[in-house]
Design a protein around this motif. Structure first.
Motif, short mmCIF file in Angstrom:
data_model
loop_
_atom_site.label_atom_id
_atom_site.label_comp_id
_atom_site.label_asym_id
_atom_site.label_seq_id
_atom_site.Cartn_x
_atom_site.Cartn_y
_atom_site.Cartn_z
N GLU A 41 51.12 11.62 40.27
CA GLU A 41 51.39 13.06 40.38
C GLU A 41 50.16 13.83 40.86
N ARG A 45 49.99 15.85 44.42
CA ARG A 45 49.59 17.25 44.52
C ARG A 45 48.39 17.44 45.44
N ALA A 49 48.62 19.25 49.25
CA ALA A 49 48.02 20.59 49.20
C ALA A 49 47.61 21.02 50.61
#
Length: 98
Positions: A41, A45, A49
């Motif tokens: 995770e 992310r 981004a």
């Protein structure tokens, strides 16, 4: 490990080994930092981004939360580019007048 090129703050490339849970970041000064125990995770992310938020995400959620092992980024394209530049600027031997 496949590296993804990125231009966010000092980040220049990021990569992740899901089996080993190892995140590697390469910085603009040529250093590489490996972070062990990074979950998918966190990788998801970081890797999704935007360039305007990836650096702050890295600083807040990776650099401060995980212990990193520093090394030197070894990019074959960087090595090839450096060798080409060194060849370009090396001194030329004067012609032999024998």
């Amino acid at each position: 490990m496949e590296m993804k090129r990125i231009n966010a703050g000092k980040l220049r490339a990021i990569g992740y080994d899901a089996r080993e849970r190892l995140l590697r970041v390469e910085l603009d000064d040529g250093t590489a930092i490996d972070y062990a125990g990074v979950g998918q995770e966190v990788w998801r992310r970081l890797s999704t981004a935007s360039s305007s938020t990836a650096w702050s995400f890295y600083r807040d959620n990776i650099e401060e939360e995980f212990h990193g092992k520093r090394g030197v980024a070894r990019s074959s394209s960087t090595s090839a580019s450096r060798a080409a530049l060194e060849d370009l600027f090396k001194p030329v031997d004067p012609p032999d007048n024998a």
